[in-house]
Motif scaffolding. Structure first.
Motif, short mmCIF file in Angstrom:
data_model
loop_
_atom_site.label_atom_id
_atom_site.label_comp_id
_atom_site.label_asym_id
_atom_site.label_seq_id
_atom_site.Cartn_x
_atom_site.Cartn_y
_atom_site.Cartn_z
N HIS A 6 29.14 35.27 38.93
CA HIS A 6 28.56 35.97 39.85
C HIS A 6 28.75 37.56 40.02
N HIS B 182 26.55 41.19 39.54
CA HIS B 182 25.56 42.17 39.58
C HIS B 182 25.55 43.35 38.42
N LYS C 57 19.49 32.39 43.17
CA LYS C 57 20.14 32.83 44.33
C LYS C 57 19.12 33.06 45.57
N HIS D 200 30.41 33.48 47.66
CA HIS D 200 31.14 34.36 48.35
C HIS D 200 31.70 34.11 49.74
N ASP E 165 31.63 38.62 42.15
CA ASP E 165 30.60 39.12 43.00
C ASP E 165 30.93 40.57 42.77
ZN ZN Z 1 26.71 38.92 44.89
#
Ligand code: ZN
Ligand code: URP
Ligand code: ZN
Length: 469
Positions: free
Chosen positions: A59, A61, A152, A240, A316
């Motif tokens: 996870h 970004h 997602k 998360h 995350d």
């Molecule tokens: Zn995320």
């Protein structure tokens, strides 16, 4: 067979075992595990170290558009260098479909950004923000067949939120194609309602980000998503998870025999909403969604980890610069928490925090650490048995850990593109001292020694975890 690399004298740790043995590597794969392997072109002495599967962070970004005037602080080169420095050998970022665009085109655009840039292997999940009939009927099934086997969806954020009908439609495609859906569980309307009330009362500082999305909002959305997955009869990953309320919903689903999985992150075992109270916008450094809660929630997250409610521990990673008008301190962000970009950097600090708070403090075993940080990511998302363990035939993705090394996390030792870390001054015991990706040393004692473009962009198999009951 002539070995390219031998790792000698270390303690191998997998999700199930811990034992002393040497490892022999040839052609980027593990080809021998023995008391003593034969001579190799390159020899590494791992005496006193744990020899673990490299971390897989499912996870992350990277280079994702964040709305007008705001940019992420990491591109694929810096994100993968930072990940390697933190003991990782694979990351899974997202290819985001912006509304009105084709999903296939979005994937191609992200691949172009990543190609030739990555220090370690990288594999994309999809983000679906516009599930048109063409996306659901043609693009998604074709992309799953091409190895994009997870996506997602969001229950909040203006540009990403799907309504219940759209969620159901995406879940239906996932069931039919055996893809795994990751769901961001926070309720759009309730957050909007809370945000408007807080702003009207003049409560606009970063701390009120946490007040605007309490655990009840996360719990309601988690329950709704689980109910949708049950209706469609499809597995689902709740990402998360921040505290007790959502964790209990996942446990409830699991006890009912549903294939509902959970992910949690370092912020939910180490930070609290109090951190968002920092003076003079300092609290913006900790704004992420769901927000960090309180120390009781942290204890509940540990219960979820030790009782097996959570399968994966991810970062995350969603890095912004703090001192930047394209980041946390953008002009509108000073007027309301609503405009402070959501997300914190963490791909490099995920593993030391879990090792230190988990293994060094006696909450989990080294084997459980491996399961949460690597093996389950590979299993859940279709990279197993290629990655995620130490065994004959696996990619030689290995992190050497000094389990007793004490370090203090500081921005100036990190490699990410952000200009701060939420864990400045955080003391850890246990540190990755070398990262080996497919048999090549890419990080040596904090130095990135690999090269951009070494990392491959991977397609993934269908995972058993994504197949319906
Ligand atoms: Zn995320
Ligand atoms: O605040 C967060 N978590 N930002 C990243 C995007 C997401 O929702 O995962
Ligand atoms: Zn999310």
């Amino acid at each position: 067979m002539k070995l390219d690399l031998a790792i000698r004298g270390g303690t191998i740790v997998t999700a199930s075992d811990m034992y002393r043995a040497d490892i022999g590597i040839a052609g980027g794969q593990i080809v021998a595990i023995a008391n003593a392997v034969s001579a190799a072109d390159q020899e590494i002495d791992a005496t006193g170290l744990y020899v673990m599967p490299g971390g897989i962070d499912s996870h992350v970004h990277v280079s994702q558009p964040q709305g007008p005037g705001i940019i992420l602080a990491d591109d694929f080169a810096s994100a993968t260098a930072s990940a390697a420095a933190g003991g990782n050998t694979c990351i899974m970022p997202f290819a985001l479909q912006q509304r009105g665009t084709s999903l296939r085109q979005s994937v191609e655009d992200y691949r172009r950004l990543a190609e030739g840039e990555c220090h370690i292997d990288t594999s994309f999940h999809l983000i679906i923000s516009d599930p048109t009939p063409a996306v659901l009927g043609q693009e998604l099934p074709a992309l799953v067949k091409d190895g994009y086997t997870s996506f997602k969806v969001f229950m909040t954020y203006d540009d990403l939120v799907l309504n219940d009908r759209q969620l159901l439609e995406v879940l239906e495609v996932a069931r039919d194609e055996h893809a795994l859906v990751m769901v961001h569980c926070e309720g759009y309307d309730t957050i909007k309602f809370m945000t408007e009330r807080l702003e009207r009362a003049g409560k606009t500082e970063p701390y009120y980000h946490a007040v605007s999305r309490p655990e009840a909002i996360e719990r309601e959305a988690t329950h709704r998503a689980i109910s949708h997955a049950e209706l469609i009869d499809v597995p689902m990953m709740v990402v998360h998870v921040s505290g007790r309320e959502a964790m209990e919903q996942i446990r409830w689903a699991q006890q009912r025999g549903l294939k509902v999985y959970g992910e949690t992150c370092p912020q939910y075992i180490t930070l609290t909403a109090e951190d968002l109270k920092g003076l003079n916008m300092e609290g913006a450094k900790y704004v992420c969604s769901p927000p960090p809660r309180d120390t009781e929630s942290q204890a509940s997250i540990w219960d979820g980890i030790t009782q097996g409610v959570f399968q994966t521990f991810s970062s995350d990673h969603c890095p912004f610069r703090y001192h930047a008008t394209d980041g946390k301190l953008n002009e509108k962000g000073r007027t309301s928490f609503r405009w402070v970009p959501n997300g914190i950097p963490g791909v490099e600090t995920r593993l030391p925090i879990l090792f230190s708070e988990g293994v060094s403090k006696g909450r989990i075993t080294p084997q459980k650490f491996v399961e949460l940080s690597s093996t389950n990511h590979a299993k859940m998302y279709g990279l197993y048995p290629r990655k995620g363990s130490i065994g004959i035939g696996f990619d030689a993705d290995i992190a050497l850990w000094d389990p007793f090394r004490k370090e203090t996390i500081r921005q100036d030792i990190l490699h990410h593109g952000s200009d701060y870390t939420p864990w400045e001054g955080f003391e850890v015991t246990g540190w990755p001292v070398m990262t080996i990706a497919r048999g090549t040393v890419v990080m040596d004692d904090g130095k990135i020694v690999g090269s951009k473009g070494y990392g491959q962009i991977l397609s993934r198999d269908i995972s058993d975890y994504a197949k319906k009951r």
